[in-house]
Design an enzyme around this catalytic site. Structure first.
Site, PDB file in Angstrom:
ATOM      1  N   ASP A  94     -51.570 -22.009  52.706  1.00 23.60           N
ATOM      2  CA  ASP A  94     -50.206 -22.209  52.212  1.00 23.60           C
ATOM      3  C   ASP A  94     -50.133 -23.495  51.389  1.00 23.60           C
ATOM      4  O   ASP A  94     -50.439 -24.576  51.887  1.00 23.60           O
ATOM      5  CB  ASP A  94     -49.253 -22.307  53.403  1.00 23.60           C
ATOM      6  CG  ASP A  94     -47.781 -22.271  53.004  1.00 23.60           C
ATOM      7  OD1 ASP A  94     -47.437 -22.814  51.949  1.00 23.60           O
ATOM      8  OD2 ASP A  94     -46.989 -21.706  53.770  1.00 23.60           O
TER       9      ASP A  94
ATOM     10  N   SER B  22     -39.976 -21.215  55.217  1.00 27.30           N
ATOM     11  CA  SER B  22     -40.073 -22.520  54.576  1.00 27.30           C
ATOM     12  C   SER B  22     -38.938 -23.424  55.047  1.00 27.30           C
ATOM     13  O   SER B  22     -38.825 -23.697  56.236  1.00 27.30           O
ATOM     14  CB  SER B  22     -40.114 -22.359  53.063  1.00 27.30           C
ATOM     15  OG  SER B  22     -40.625 -23.518  52.454  1.00 27.30           O
TER      16      SER B  22
ATOM     17  N   HIS C 108     -47.522 -18.515  50.323  1.00 26.52           N
ATOM     18  CA  HIS C 108     -46.402 -19.132  51.021  1.00 26.52           C
ATOM     19  C   HIS C 108     -45.477 -18.019  51.509  1.00 26.52           C
ATOM     20  O   HIS C 108     -44.873 -17.311  50.722  1.00 26.52           O
ATOM     21  CB  HIS C 108     -45.672 -20.056  50.049  1.00 26.52           C
ATOM     22  CG  HIS C 108     -44.578 -20.859  50.667  1.00 26.52           C
ATOM     23  ND1 HIS C 108     -44.787 -21.701  51.730  1.00 26.52           N
ATOM     24  CD2 HIS C 108     -43.246 -20.972  50.353  1.00 26.52           C
ATOM     25  CE1 HIS C 108     -43.653 -22.296  52.046  1.00 26.52           C
ATOM     26  NE2 HIS C 108     -42.696 -21.858  51.232  1.00 26.52           N
TER      27      HIS C 108
END
Length: 522
Positions: free
Chosen positions: A461, A234, A491
């Protein structure tokens, strides 16, 4: 107050291990193991690159890191000194907290594999031991290493509001429907900003991602690696991309998983998140309807979305009670729903939370989910996730948005997501009035000449839509960004346990096998 969190399971949702599925397409090429060598040193760092780390048994994580118990005895912690301001490397230094687990096969050790789990604001020191079982295969030949980035946890962690003020701040209506509610949200943001400046003003200009990338290169040198080996999730992909831009010749093997789109400004990113969470919500509702005749969102689709927006409208007027005595507000409910969409493994909790709210008129489960994403423990203590998230995001991005800017964009956001649109749109005002100017419109991740970098995206996601992976690969440059797509939900692709993706990433990190660009796992 709320922040648009870009982190992975590290943000309180550490159980992101989904049921494995199979299927993989694509062939690869191989690059040789890099030969170990002495670290490169530079006079600009005034000897900091040659410091020796004093690795010792780890204490329990601090409140700023999220609390909990001390990790097992095979984990070691140390403190690294880095310049506060890299423009003045001989000036004030700061302490950065590190943690490691030594490679199990010392004879075939490659080096140190550094992890950043996202946020920005996630404590790597607290998170890596919790998620380490997912990386056991990599721990054979790598020391697994993580750290609290500057501004996070025990690395001069940014301090803003105290716990009671955080509770009050989180309860403010974050989707205002009247001028009075807009004023209340603005006042809440101003209170947060003032507290950050009062408690952490001297460090706020220096918690930017570029400085964190320079910290990462300093760590590489201090542990003795000629090249950087790195796994970013991320926001950690943004950090990795910026590192590759600054130090393309030092890139060894980098994995960027669940990618923040480097081409988008905050408004575009927030809109993409609204779309991504709505897509994940639709997938959740479809699965719920298939598996449970009593699913709280009915058949899903437009009808399911209407059920949720109806609940949120009621919460806007009358928050639900919980067993803790706290109230589930509209904003906390949206946060809880978002938290439940980070992984398929939390879908059952989300279904339970919605059932409680709709049928029983209580908000316990949704509040627990919200707390997990906000970094609040059951005793009411907050880690510094929200403070660090805002400080890092605001010093990175130059854009500042007014109430009028948001109001003009609201129709587009609500069209993207009736559930999350207004919430993410009003989050854009979080940096308005921030005492430190932002550095750039968007991060530069061009890395011509760097070794191949694996860029992993997942089709479902919610927080970092798949298109971000393709944009990152393109921006890294031809022959550098290598895309791998996972057809799935959640995610953080690698942590789903998908055998194909795990095999592909492990072959790259352990053996230097670069997969074909466009490889797909399902």
């Amino acid at each position: 107050m709320h922040t648009v969190v870009r982190g992975a399971g590290a943000l309180g949702l550490t159980a992101l291990l989904l049921a494995p599925v199979s299927g993989c397409q694509g062939a690869g090429r191989s690059v040789a193991d890099p030969a170990p060598t002495s670290p490169a040193t530079g006079p600009s760092l005034s000897g900091l690159a040659t410091q020796r780390l004093d690795w010792r048994p780890c204490p329990a994580p601090s409140t700023a890191q999220g609390g909990g118990t001390a990790p097992a005895s095979d984990w070691q912690c140390a403190t690294l000194k880095a310049p506060l301001d890299y423009a003045k490397p001989g000036g004030r230094t700061i302490d950065l907290a590190l943690i490691r687990s030594r490679a199990k096969d010392e004879q075939h050790r490659i080096g140190s594999l550094f992890f950043n789990f996202g946020g920005p604001g996630a404590s790597g020191v607290a998170t890596l031991p919790a998620l380490a079982p997912a990386y056991a295969s990599l721990n054979t030949r790598y020391d697994l290493v993580s750290f609290d980035p500057r501004g996070v946890g025990n690395s001069v962690g940014v301090k803003c509001l105290d716990d009671p003020a955080m509770d009050a701040n989180a309860a403010v209506d974050s989707t205002p429907d009247s001028p009075a509610e807009v004023m209340a949200l603005d006042a809440s943001n101003a209170q947060f900003t003032t507290a950050c400046e009062h408690n952490s003003g001297p460090v706020l200009p220096y918690v930017d991602t570029e400085s964190a990338a320079r910290d990462l290169d300093l760590m590489r040198q201090v542990v003795g690696d000629r090249k950087l080996f790195y796994f970013g999730i991320s926001y950690g992909t943004q950090l990795g991309g910026v590192y590759a831009h600054l130090f393309p010749q030092e890139v060894g093997r980098l994995v960027l998983d669940s990618v923040v789109d480097p081409t988008k400004d905050p408004q575009q990113s927030a809109l993409g998140q609204a779309q991504g969470f709505q897509l994940a919500l639709n997938d959740f509702m479809k699965a719920c309807a298939t598996q449970d005749p009593a699913c709280p969102t009915g058949p899903g689709g437009a009808e399911g979305t209407a059920k949720i927006t109806g609940l949120l409208q009621k919460l806007s007027q009358s928050p639900l009670p919980t067993s803790s005595g706290r109230k589930l507000t509209e904003g906390l409910a949206i946060t809880g729903i978002a938290a439940g969409l980070y992984s398929q493994q939390t879908w059952p909790a989300l279904a339970s939370g919605l059932t409680e709210a709709v049928q029983q008129g209580t908000g316990d489960t949704l509040l627990q989910l919200a707390d997990s994403l906000l970094g609040r423990d059951p005793q009411g203590h907050y880690n510094n996730l929200n403070a660090a998230n805002r400080a890092i995001s605001c010093v990175d991005a130059r854009q500042r948005y007014s109430d009028q800017d948001v109001e003009q964009q609201l129709p587009q956001f609500r069209n993207a997501s009736p559930v999350f649109g207004a919430f993410t749109a009003w989050g854009l005002t979080a940096c308005t009035g921030w005492p430190v100017p932002g550095r750039s419109d968007h991060p530069d991740v061009s890395a011509a000449g760097a070794a191949p970098i694996l860029v992993v995206g997942t089709t479902g996601d919610p927080a970092t839509p798949l298109e971000g992976a393709h944009a990152m690969a393109q921006q890294l440059g031809a022959g550098v960004g290598v895309t791998v797509t996972l057809n799935g939900e959640g995610h953080g692709g690698y942590n789903t346990g998908n055998p194909c993706l795990k095999k592909t990433v492990d072959a790259y990190l352990l053996d230097g096998t670069v997969p074909a660009d466009g490889t797909t796992c399902s």
